[in-house]
Write an enzyme that holds these catalytic residues in place. Structure first.
Site, PDB file in Angstrom:
ATOM      1  N   ARG A  51       2.869  38.032 -13.406  1.00 11.36           N
ATOM      2  CA  ARG A  51       2.752  38.632 -12.067  1.00 11.36           C
ATOM      3  C   ARG A  51       1.434  39.356 -11.836  1.00 11.36           C
ATOM      4  NH1 ARG A  51       7.634  37.805 -13.249  1.00 11.36           N
ATOM      5  NH2 ARG A  51       6.830  38.405 -15.272  1.00 11.36           N
ATOM      6  N   THR A  52       1.062  40.215 -12.767  1.00  7.17           N
ATOM      7  CA  THR A  52      -0.097  41.082 -12.502  1.00  7.17           C
ATOM      8  C   THR A  52      -1.361  40.243 -12.369  1.00  7.17           C
ATOM      9  OG1 THR A  52       1.026  42.770 -13.788  1.00  7.17           O
ATOM     10  CG2 THR A  52      -1.282  43.173 -13.252  1.00  7.17           C
ATOM     11  N   LYS A  80     -14.733  36.194 -32.174  1.00  3.42           N
ATOM     12  CA  LYS A  80     -15.829  36.224 -33.170  1.00  3.42           C
ATOM     13  C   LYS A  80     -16.141  37.650 -33.606  1.00  3.42           C
ATOM     14  CE  LYS A  80     -18.035  32.627 -30.385  1.00  3.42           C
ATOM     15  NZ  LYS A  80     -19.111  32.547 -29.385  1.00  3.42           N
ATOM     16  N   ARG A 101      -6.190  44.099 -18.508  1.00  8.15           N
ATOM     17  CA  ARG A 101      -4.976  44.462 -19.262  1.00  8.15           C
ATOM     18  C   ARG A 101      -5.321  44.392 -20.741  1.00  8.15           C
ATOM     19  NH1 ARG A 101       0.997  42.143 -18.349  1.00  8.15           N
ATOM     20  NH2 ARG A 101       0.816  43.677 -16.686  1.00  8.15           N
ATOM     21  N   HIS A 129       0.593  51.742 -15.977  1.00  9.91           N
ATOM     22  CA  HIS A 129       0.468  50.501 -15.197  1.00  9.91           C
ATOM     23  C   HIS A 129       0.369  50.924 -13.730  1.00  9.91           C
ATOM     24  CE1 HIS A 129       0.663  46.419 -14.029  1.00  9.91           C
ATOM     25  NE2 HIS A 129       1.687  45.992 -14.748  1.00  9.91           N
TER      26      HIS A 129
END
Ligand code: CP
Length: 302
Positions: A51-52, A80, A101, A129
């Protein structure tokens, strides 16, 4: 709000929340406004999301912005050994706004400190959030007609649920009464309870879901956050603590609505989906309008 990062919901004032919600309502009425044709939005997801990420990318596309980024850091130079600092410094020279995120608490704050462009926290570990919080507030206002003086029940994983932490803090500005339903192991952290106490508001703690159904205006169900447990046996003990089904809704207030940030695992039976109380899919849709509002406000075009 122009050029401001949003890392914690407490970074914005009550007036700023209300302004975002008003702009979001404008976008719900008229979603396709090409206000960010000259903008690039970076969407950096170091942790899974449906969703986000997709609602941010939809929001940016509807505003006419171009989107760069990744949904799996395994395909980037992080693999890396590149540091978060170097990654953010590079991306902030490519994009006008970064949406990020990350599984680590505090990573978004750190990114905002090294970035030359605003950073929006799309979830940092079990911490915050804030954009979910804004869409939750929008959904509460849309269903209740107000944000003030509501009985809000939070159910499930109140310890690791970052959406709960942000929403409790925001609703301290609106004289909410908090009903906290969780297993003993997953109670709301004392740092978040302190916000309630500082606002001179009340909270009550429960272990039985049925106890709060008649009094709630909003029931905010949450998933037990399996990925945050260090011991899988601890997760097994609590994983099905609360399952809300249709029969349990007898006796609820007529205007009561059920929210859930989603994804759900087993917390809400599918027989609830067709009830008048279910609002979680519309809640997820609202994420697009709220994220359009936020991007537009931070870009300074709203
Ligand atoms: N509500 C929420 O954050 O959902 P995703 O993890 O799918 O983005």
């Amino acid at each position: 709000m122009k050029d401001k990062s949003l890392i914690s919901i407490t970074d914005f004032t009550k007036e700023q929340y209300l302004r975002i919600l008003d702009i979001a309502a404008e976008f719900e009425n008229n979603p396709n406004q090409k206000l960010l044709n000259d903008h690039v939005v970076a969407s950096l997801f170091f942790e899974p999301s449906t969703r986000t990420r997709l609602s941010f990318e939809t929001a940016a596309n509807r505003l006419g912005a171009r989107v760069i980024g990744f949904s799996d850091s395994g395909s980037t130079s992080v693999k890396k050994g590149e540091s978060l600092k170097d990654t953010i410094m590079m991306v902030s020279s490519y994009a006008d706004i970064i949406v990020m995120r990350h599984p680590r608490e505090g990573a978004a704050r750190w990114a905002s400190e090294v970035s030359s462009v605003p950073v929006i926290n799309a979830g940092d570990g079990a911490n915050q959030h804030p954009t979910q919080c804004l869409l939750d507030m929008y959904s509460i206002k849309q269903t209740q007609g107000t944000l003030d003086n509501l009985n809000i029940a939070f159910v499930g994983d109140l310890k690791y649920g970052r959406t709960v932490h942000s929403l409790v803090q925001a609703m301290c500005n609106f004289n909410a009464s908090f009903h906290l339903v969780s297993p003993d192991e997953l109670k709301l952290p004392s740092s978040v309870k302190m916000h309630i106490k500082n606002a001179k508001l009340e909270y009550q703690q429960y272990t039985e879901l049925q106890d709060i159904i008649p009094m709630a205006d909003i029931i905010y169900m949450t998933r037990i956050q399996k990925e945050r447990f260090s011991d899988p046996m601890e997760y097994e003990k609590v994983k099905n603590s609360y399952v809300l089904n249709r029969a349990m809704l007898d006796g609820c207030k007529p205007h009561m609505k059920i929210l859930h940030p989603l994804p759900r695992v087993n917390e809400i039976s599918e027989d609830v989906d067709s009830t008048a109380q279910a609002f979680y899919f519309k809640q997820a849709e609202n994420g697009v309008y709220v994220r359009q509002a936020l991007l537009a406000a931070i870009a300074g075009v709203k």
